[in-house]
Design an enzyme around this catalytic site. Sequence first.
Site, PDB file in Angstrom:
ATOM      1  N   ARG A  39       0.825  -1.212   0.000  1.00  0.00           N
ATOM      2  CA  ARG A  39       0.000   0.000   0.000  1.00  0.00           C
ATOM      3  C   ARG A  39       0.857   1.260   0.000  1.00  0.00           C
ATOM      4  NH1 ARG A  39      -4.593  -1.920  -0.126  1.00  0.00           N
ATOM      5  NH2 ARG A  39      -5.173  -3.809   0.982  1.00  0.00           N
ATOM      6  N   HIS A  69       8.621  -7.519  -6.403  1.00  0.00           N
ATOM      7  CA  HIS A  69       7.453  -6.789  -6.930  1.00  0.00           C
ATOM      8  C   HIS A  69       7.349  -5.426  -6.253  1.00  0.00           C
ATOM      9  CE1 HIS A  69       3.519  -5.962  -8.522  1.00  0.00           C
ATOM     10  NE2 HIS A  69       3.367  -7.172  -9.013  1.00  0.00           N
ATOM     11  N   TYR A  72       1.810  -1.928  -5.375  1.00  0.00           N
ATOM     12  CA  TYR A  72       0.753  -1.635  -6.350  1.00  0.00           C
ATOM     13  C   TYR A  72       0.468  -0.144  -6.468  1.00  0.00           C
ATOM     14  CZ  TYR A  72      -0.585  -6.559  -5.989  1.00  0.00           C
ATOM     15  OH  TYR A  72      -0.606  -7.926  -6.004  1.00  0.00           O
ATOM     16  N   HIS A 109       4.165  -2.546 -12.137  1.00  0.00           N
ATOM     17  CA  HIS A 109       3.045  -2.213 -13.013  1.00  0.00           C
ATOM     18  C   HIS A 109       3.359  -0.851 -13.617  1.00  0.00           C
ATOM     19  CE1 HIS A 109       0.092  -4.867 -10.459  1.00  0.00           C
ATOM     20  NE2 HIS A 109       1.149  -5.523 -10.885  1.00  0.00           N
ATOM     21  N   GLU A 144       5.381  -5.139 -16.276  1.00  0.00           N
ATOM     22  CA  GLU A 144       4.405  -6.222 -16.275  1.00  0.00           C
ATOM     23  C   GLU A 144       3.332  -5.965 -17.339  1.00  0.00           C
ATOM     24  OE1 GLU A 144       3.081  -7.381 -12.417  1.00  0.00           O
ATOM     25  OE2 GLU A 144       1.382  -8.522 -13.180  1.00  0.00           O
ATOM     26  N   ASP A 178       2.186 -11.821 -17.570  1.00  0.00           N
ATOM     27  CA  ASP A 178       1.190 -12.404 -16.666  1.00  0.00           C
ATOM     28  C   ASP A 178       0.113 -13.072 -17.520  1.00  0.00           C
ATOM     29  OD1 ASP A 178      -1.286 -12.585 -15.116  1.00  0.00           O
ATOM     30  OD2 ASP A 178      -0.260 -11.425 -13.573  1.00  0.00           O
ATOM     31  N   HIS A 181      -3.364 -11.574 -17.069  1.00  0.00           N
ATOM     32  CA  HIS A 181      -3.474 -10.221 -17.618  1.00  0.00           C
ATOM     33  C   HIS A 181      -3.510 -10.221 -19.151  1.00  0.00           C
ATOM     34  CE1 HIS A 181      -1.523  -8.380 -13.742  1.00  0.00           C
ATOM     35  NE2 HIS A 181      -2.642  -9.034 -13.503  1.00  0.00           N
ATOM     36  N   HIS A 213       4.223 -14.456 -14.728  1.00  0.00           N
ATOM     37  CA  HIS A 213       3.282 -14.622 -13.626  1.00  0.00           C
ATOM     38  C   HIS A 213       2.263 -15.646 -14.102  1.00  0.00           C
ATOM     39  CE1 HIS A 213       3.931 -10.467 -11.488  1.00  0.00           C
ATOM     40  NE2 HIS A 213       4.910 -11.320 -11.284  1.00  0.00           N
ATOM     41  N   ASP A 226      -8.769  -8.441 -14.739  1.00  0.00           N
ATOM     42  CA  ASP A 226      -7.690  -8.731 -13.789  1.00  0.00           C
ATOM     43  C   ASP A 226      -8.176  -9.335 -12.478  1.00  0.00           C
ATOM     44  OD1 ASP A 226      -5.340  -8.973 -12.413  1.00  0.00           O
ATOM     45  OD2 ASP A 226      -4.886  -6.845 -12.313  1.00  0.00           O
ATOM     46  N   HIS A 228      -7.507 -12.914 -10.665  1.00  0.00           N
ATOM     47  CA  HIS A 228      -6.751 -14.162 -10.771  1.00  0.00           C
ATOM     48  C   HIS A 228      -7.571 -15.352 -10.267  1.00  0.00           C
ATOM     49  CE1 HIS A 228      -2.701 -11.770 -10.446  1.00  0.00           C
ATOM     50  NE2 HIS A 228      -3.496 -11.317 -11.385  1.00  0.00           N
ATOM     51  N   GLU A 258       0.550 -16.218  -8.536  1.00  0.00           N
ATOM     52  CA  GLU A 258      -0.151 -15.191  -7.733  1.00  0.00           C
ATOM     53  C   GLU A 258      -1.619 -15.572  -7.662  1.00  0.00           C
ATOM     54  OE1 GLU A 258       0.685 -11.878 -10.324  1.00  0.00           O
ATOM     55  OE2 GLU A 258       2.081 -11.034  -8.870  1.00  0.00           O
TER      56      GLU A 258
HETATM   57 ZN   LIG Z   1       1.846  -7.554 -10.618  1.00  0.00          ZN
END
Ligand SMILES: [Zn+2]
Length: 282
Positions: A39, A69, A72, A109, A144, A178, A181, A213, A226, A228, A258
Amino acid sequence: MGAITIGCHLSTSAGFEAMGRTALEIGANTFAFFTRNPRGGSAKALDPRDVEALLTLMAEHGFGKLVAHAPYTMNLCSATERTVEFAREAMAGDLERMEALPGNYYNFHPGSHVRQGAGRGIELICEGLNQVLVPGQRTRVLLETMAGKGTEVGRSFEELARIIDGTRENQLLGVCLDTCHVSDAGYDVAGDLDGVLDEFDRVIGLDRLCALHLNDSKNPRGSHKDRHERIGEGTLGLDAFRAVVTNPRTRDLPMILETPNDLAGYRREIALLRGLAADVEE
Ligand SMILES: [Zn+2]
């Protein structure tokens, strides 16, 4: 031909060596982790002894490259100047700390352009990368592939190619594909993996494809959602993943799960995918 390099996203809460031990327990020989709180916020200082212990464990057990990673919330192409500034600082700081684990990957991202348009978004991402990438750094930074939810940049191979073209030190850039994605973005990765890889090669160049991914998807191809799903339980299906772990152009890449799972679930998926890969070896 060696075994595939596969793992999942792990929590950093108990430190680096602990992630390596957890990976071993579930049959993994790579893993992903957040470089800081997903976050946002500040990053914990690295404990050099803990990092050293992980590097020793990885060498002893033949781990492949790790795929760190970025958080986000890091948005290099936000419409808010402070958010862009934070993203650049966070990435610079993360890459500096990644030098303690040389030779691994840092995935992020590309960002969301928040109605500024993809063109402006790509410009801002390139500006950020031009400010942050340091010649000689030992971490390759991976863009990504995104599902194209909202105003996400990176929804097509063309957009990723434009980011790479607009970045000076682009020998330091690669791509993490991914599976959820790209399917959500509209590519037929489940039905025609080779066709998608040909397209990737034509637009970006397969030498840039560094990591995967592995996620099934809750939604049909082209949905731009998106969400998963567990391997084999979504719209991609098990045969799609059999193709990925056996295709000569993807089977040697580090693969990160993921999927919505606990550690026991990840252990099962890793065993499942290792089994699919082994079926055609020999
Ligand atoms: Zn990602």
